[in-house]
Design a protein around this motif. Structure first.
Motif, PDB file in Angstrom:
ATOM      1  N   THR A  11       1.026  -1.304  -0.195  1.00 33.65           N
ATOM      2  CA  THR A  11       0.058   0.041  -0.062  1.00 33.65           C
ATOM      3  C   THR A  11       0.972   1.204  -0.038  1.00 33.65           C
ATOM      4  OG1 THR A  11      -0.237  -0.167   2.433  1.00 33.65           O
ATOM      5  CG2 THR A  11      -2.011  -1.032   1.130  1.00 33.65           C
ATOM      6  N   VAL A  12       2.236   1.018   0.100  1.00 37.42           N
ATOM      7  CA  VAL A  12       3.131   2.278  -0.055  1.00 37.42           C
ATOM      8  C   VAL A  12       3.982   1.676  -0.932  1.00 37.42           C
ATOM      9  CG1 VAL A  12       2.552   3.060   2.172  1.00 37.42           C
ATOM     10  CG2 VAL A  12       4.597   1.421   1.787  1.00 37.42           C
ATOM     11  N   PRO A  13       5.073   2.479  -1.427  1.00 34.48           N
ATOM     12  CA  PRO A  13       5.957   2.320  -2.530  1.00 34.48           C
ATOM     13  C   PRO A  13       6.839   1.219  -2.041  1.00 34.48           C
ATOM     14  CG  PRO A  13       5.800   4.630  -2.620  1.00 34.48           C
ATOM     15  CD  PRO A  13       5.112   4.084  -1.466  1.00 34.48           C
ATOM     16  N   PHE A  14       7.354   0.357  -2.922  1.00 35.74           N
ATOM     17  CA  PHE A  14       7.928  -1.029  -2.345  1.00 35.74           C
ATOM     18  C   PHE A  14       9.268  -0.869  -3.420  1.00 35.74           C
ATOM     19  CE2 PHE A  14       9.253  -5.261  -3.154  1.00 35.74           C
ATOM     20  CZ  PHE A  14       9.462  -5.793  -1.782  1.00 35.74           C
ATOM     21  N   ILE A  15      10.190  -1.197  -2.943  1.00 39.39           N
ATOM     22  CA  ILE A  15      11.659  -1.706  -3.688  1.00 39.39           C
ATOM     23  C   ILE A  15      12.197  -2.761  -3.581  1.00 39.39           C
ATOM     24  CG2 ILE A  15      13.918  -0.643  -4.128  1.00 39.39           C
ATOM     25  CD1 ILE A  15      12.806   2.200  -2.784  1.00 39.39           C
TER      26      ILE A  15
END
Length: 312
Positions: free
Chosen positions: A114-118
């Motif tokens: 639900t948040v940017p993932f790297i």
């Protein structure tokens, strides 16, 4: 919201923007000390790490944010249902970076975050390493228009190099890969890359004389460990390790292999000195290799800023 699992969903323009941001951040760090003020990074490690941990956490700190680190074995990802665990983490932080063993886990996280993932590294890709490599090439050569020969195993680093060069269509990547690791790329991954003309796959059965003739034409030689770091000292993999080393030792980057070449040598670290690279060559190119390693921090700062919509 955008993730970075690999380079598939990034355009050439987006990758150029990230690299330009990284260069500015490195040259003028004082201008960006509050860029991510108030932002929180969660880092999760299923694999061992030095560079990934230090570069992401110090990078976030340099940009004014905070970080929270957790080992996989200390988390409830080991015990619980991973999607709900991931979504809980997203309630507490602004961005997640995970260094995981399986590409399937990275894909699962990317599909449910639900948040940017790297992707900090998995069995198939290592995108942040290659952005650091690209930044190093730009710094030392002025642009990406170089001839780079990768010598070693088809692994996660190599896959991301292939993906990057075939997408950017600047410079040429040559691959001399007698060893093929199981990396789960699509069956036409290498063939499609070759069709662009920016990836050239060399015949691993060629003579060493033929290989050395290519070396003389290169701007950069790139090598990586032949045996995955987590397996190198594992007694269960001793036989496989010995077989791999016997097969690969002729391809060690040493002074004899470099004879007549003007190329710089890259290694994504950590190194097994005396195997894929000789001690003499390691010492000669140590500063260049350390530039490459340091640039992980600057490239990753730019990735985090970009994914958190702090473009400039």
């Amino acid at each position: 919201m955008k993730n970075m699992l690999n380079f598939k969903n990034f355009s050439v323009e987006e990758l150029d923007t990230i690299l330009n941001m990284a260069l500015k951040m490195k040259q003028h760090p004082e201008d960006y000390t509050e860029l991510l003020k108030g932002k929180k990074l969660y880092t999760l490690f299923e694999k061992t790490s030095t560079r990934t941990f230090l570069s992401f956490t110090s990078g976030m700190t340099e940009l004014g944010g905070t970080y929270y680190n957790q080992l996989w074995e200390d988390s409830n990802f080991v015990l619980g249902e991973p999607v709900s665990e991931l979504r809980y983490v997203g309630r507490n932080v602004d961005i997640i970076m995970a260094r995981l063993i399986k590409n399937e886990t990275v894909e699962l996280f990317g599909a449910n975050t639900t948040v940017p993932f790297i992707n900090g590294c998995d069995s198939t890709y290592h995108p942040c390493q290659i952005l650091a490599d690209a930044l190093t090439l730009i710094e030392h050569f002025g642009d990406l228009n170089v001839k780079l020969l990768y010598i070693g195993a088809k692994n996660n680093v190599f896959n991301s190099l292939v993906e990057f060069f075939s997408k950017m269509q600047r410079g040429t990547l040559y691959g001399l890969t007698p060893l093929v690791n199981e990396t789960a790329v699509e069956k036409d991954f290498y063939e499609n890359a070759k069709k662009t003309g920016y990836y050239v796959e060399l015949d691993p059965a060629m003579s060493m004389e033929a290989a050395k003739s290519y070396v003389k034409e290169m701007d950069v030689l790139y090598t990586d460990t032949w045996v995955d770091m987590e397996f190198f000292n594992n007694p269960a993999y001793q036989k496989q390790k010995e077989e791999t080393l016997a097969k690969m030792m002729p391809y060690q980057i040493n002074k004899a292999f470099l004879e007549g070449s003007h190329a710089k040598v890259m290694h994504d670290m950590p190194m097994h000195v005396g195997y894929e690279i000789s001690e003499e060559v390691e010492q000669e190119f140590m500063e260049f290799i350390l530039d490459q390693a340091e640039n992980r921090r600057h490239a990753e700062k730019a990735v985090m800023a970009y994914l958190l919509d702090k473009k400039f």
